[in-house]
Design a protein around this motif. Sequence first.
Motif, mmCIF file in Angstrom:
data_model
loop_
_atom_site.group_PDB
_atom_site.id
_atom_site.type_symbol
_atom_site.label_atom_id
_atom_site.label_comp_id
_atom_site.label_asym_id
_atom_site.label_seq_id
_atom_site.Cartn_x
_atom_site.Cartn_y
_atom_site.Cartn_z
ATOM 1 N N THR A 62 0.834 -1.198 0.000
ATOM 2 C CA THR A 62 0.000 0.000 0.000
ATOM 3 C C THR A 62 0.870 1.250 0.000
ATOM 4 O OG1 THR A 62 -0.084 0.113 2.417
ATOM 5 C CG2 THR A 62 -1.772 -1.211 1.317
ATOM 6 N N ALA A 63 0.268 2.371 -0.398
ATOM 7 C CA ALA A 63 0.993 3.642 -0.418
ATOM 8 C C ALA A 63 1.428 4.051 0.983
ATOM 9 C CB ALA A 63 0.117 4.723 -1.040
ATOM 10 N N GLU A 64 0.602 3.739 1.984
ATOM 11 C CA GLU A 64 0.917 4.134 3.359
ATOM 12 C C GLU A 64 2.231 3.536 3.837
ATOM 13 O OE1 GLU A 64 -1.973 3.134 2.315
ATOM 14 O OE2 GLU A 64 -3.569 4.428 3.059
ATOM 15 N N SER A 65 2.547 2.338 3.363
ATOM 16 C CA SER A 65 3.763 1.677 3.841
ATOM 17 C C SER A 65 5.030 2.380 3.389
ATOM 18 C CB SER A 65 3.786 0.220 3.358
ATOM 19 O OG SER A 65 3.859 0.159 1.946
ATOM 20 N N PHE A 66 4.924 3.252 2.374
ATOM 21 C CA PHE A 66 6.100 3.956 1.861
ATOM 22 C C PHE A 66 6.191 5.395 2.369
ATOM 23 C CE2 PHE A 66 5.163 0.959 -1.755
ATOM 24 C CZ PHE A 66 6.182 0.081 -1.442
ATOM 25 N N GLN A 67 5.273 5.793 3.226
ATOM 26 C CA GLN A 67 5.270 7.179 3.691
ATOM 27 C C GLN A 67 5.964 7.360 5.034
ATOM 28 O OE1 GLN A 67 0.868 7.724 3.193
ATOM 29 N NE2 GLN A 67 1.505 9.518 2.021
ATOM 30 N N LYS A 68 6.290 6.280 5.690
ATOM 31 C CA LYS A 68 6.822 6.374 7.049
ATOM 32 C C LYS A 68 8.346 6.431 7.101
ATOM 33 C CE LYS A 68 2.859 3.805 8.841
ATOM 34 N NZ LYS A 68 2.397 2.577 9.543
ATOM 35 N N ARG A 69 9.002 5.980 6.025
ATOM 36 C CA ARG A 69 10.466 5.946 6.020
ATOM 37 C C ARG A 69 10.991 6.430 4.673
ATOM 38 N NH1 ARG A 69 12.368 0.108 7.487
ATOM 39 N NH2 ARG A 69 14.358 1.117 7.041
ATOM 40 N N GLY A 70 12.284 6.740 4.661
ATOM 41 C CA GLY A 70 12.918 7.192 3.426
ATOM 42 C C GLY A 70 13.242 6.036 2.517
ATOM 43 N N TYR A 71 12.267 5.571 1.772
ATOM 44 C CA TYR A 71 12.438 4.363 0.978
ATOM 45 C C TYR A 71 13.038 4.616 -0.403
ATOM 46 C CZ TYR A 71 9.983 1.221 4.134
ATOM 47 O OH TYR A 71 9.624 0.445 5.193
ATOM 48 N N LEU A 72 13.449 5.817 -0.669
ATOM 49 C CA LEU A 72 13.954 6.125 -2.001
ATOM 50 C C LEU A 72 15.446 6.433 -1.947
ATOM 51 C CD1 LEU A 72 13.095 6.587 -4.956
ATOM 52 C CD2 LEU A 72 12.891 8.995 -4.385
ATOM 53 N N ARG A 73 16.200 5.801 -2.824
ATOM 54 C CA ARG A 73 17.623 6.112 -2.933
ATOM 55 C C ARG A 73 17.753 7.333 -3.829
ATOM 56 N NH1 ARG A 73 21.751 1.374 -4.013
ATOM 57 N NH2 ARG A 73 21.801 1.351 -1.753
ATOM 58 N N LEU A 74 18.084 8.452 -3.228
ATOM 59 C CA LEU A 74 18.065 9.733 -3.924
ATOM 60 C C LEU A 74 19.436 10.381 -3.895
ATOM 61 C CD1 LEU A 74 16.480 12.188 -5.166
ATOM 62 C CD2 LEU A 74 16.164 12.972 -2.806
ATOM 63 N N ILE A 75 19.877 10.865 -5.059
ATOM 64 C CA ILE A 75 21.063 11.702 -5.143
ATOM 65 C C ILE A 75 20.577 13.105 -5.463
ATOM 66 C CG2 ILE A 75 23.214 12.174 -6.375
ATOM 67 C CD1 ILE A 75 23.318 9.199 -7.106
ATOM 68 N N GLU A 76 20.824 14.039 -4.558
ATOM 69 C CA GLU A 76 20.380 15.413 -4.769
ATOM 70 C C GLU A 76 21.595 16.306 -4.966
ATOM 71 O OE1 GLU A 76 16.943 17.211 -2.639
ATOM 72 O OE2 GLU A 76 18.474 18.559 -1.839
ATOM 73 N N VAL A 77 21.645 16.968 -6.109
ATOM 74 C CA VAL A 77 22.731 17.889 -6.420
ATOM 75 C C VAL A 77 22.143 19.285 -6.510
ATOM 76 C CG1 VAL A 77 24.517 18.523 -8.085
ATOM 77 C CG2 VAL A 77 23.973 16.111 -7.713
ATOM 78 N N GLN A 78 22.548 20.168 -5.620
ATOM 79 C CA GLN A 78 22.046 21.540 -5.633
ATOM 80 C C GLN A 78 23.211 22.510 -5.754
ATOM 81 O OE1 GLN A 78 18.852 22.725 -2.970
ATOM 82 N NE2 GLN A 78 19.883 24.667 -2.556
ATOM 83 N N VAL A 79 23.153 23.367 -6.748
ATOM 84 C CA VAL A 79 24.165 24.399 -6.948
ATOM 85 C C VAL A 79 23.554 25.752 -6.620
ATOM 86 C CG1 VAL A 79 25.696 25.521 -8.604
ATOM 87 C CG2 VAL A 79 25.315 23.057 -8.739
#
Length: 356
Positions: free
Chosen positions: A305-322
């Motif tokens: 379910t969608a709810e199961s993915f809202q409680k933790r950081g389940y996404l491997r994300l690379i964020e580059v901000q300049v």
Amino acid sequence: MLPIQCKEIMKKFLIGIDDYISEKIFDEKGRIGEEECVSDLLRSLNGKGKGPRGLEITAKDFEEYLQEIISEIGLQGKVKFCMETEDFSKTFEGAVNQADYALALKFVDTSSDVTMAEHNSWEIYYLFQTKVARIPGEESERDNLKWSDKASFVETSGQVERINMLKEIIGDSAIYYHYFCPYGAIGLNEKSHVYRKLKNDLSEPLFNECERLGMWITEKWHKKVSGIFANNDFVSSWVYFILMHYFDSANSKNISFTHPLEFKKSPDGQKQIEERNKILKRDKDTLEKIIAHLGTNGTEKRKITAESFQKRGYLRLIEVQVDFPFYEYELALSPSSPAPDEPKAPGGGGSSSPSP
């Protein structure tokens, strides 16, 4: 956009990451997998850590070098290069984003003129499904085998179909295949379409840089390394995929940064971009829509379910901000100076010409 004077050090930083990973793949002859490659990539881009041993320039070093260049230009203000990483779960990949990692590219104009700063600032997100090249031949003979463009990639059952279905919601240019190939992958077949085109289009120094790269990006799935470079479909090196977002290609001779992002200019395209942003923010309605569309809601005993993915950081994300005062930099240029980068959100022509 960043001043053109910053381009070489950024390119050197990104090529160093490619060298580090693709040389390891070359030496190990396919013994390392996607998890290790993606972990190496995240560690290399994480500005808070030291970075992997053997990396020529760390993310922290890179930010310091950028600041030195800005000071030499004579512009007041600081440049900030921020990289953050976040873990994910295989369940989220299989049920929702079909990607091993996400890439968030951002540019923040820190000029005091708020209106112009907002106009020049942008952000865009991409999803990447990663594949690692496997050297052809028997495992027992691996140490004696040589790399060729017949090196293959493992196809996960049903994955290509799910990715194509996901593109119906978030757009064709939202999710890419990131191929981890051995060092010098494009030179494995000097008769390939892309090799010959880049050899013809690029200056010798630029081609030599391109020839060594091992990380390549495509929109389409390919079973072998040969397929990546076989025709005129979109293909870009990972290095230039990132680099093109921060520098105006008009300042570069004999090189094409064209990229199929033209859909961003249309209302439907903007809606697709908003949908992919909601994935990263784990918006409940968006996740439910994707899970239902892909049919990845699990079984009666183990519902996803969608709810199961809202409680933790389940996404491997690379964020580059300049962060950079681009508008003030533009004003500081004298009339006799070269024209600055044209402020714009990343994107442009829809040509399928290969980028290095």
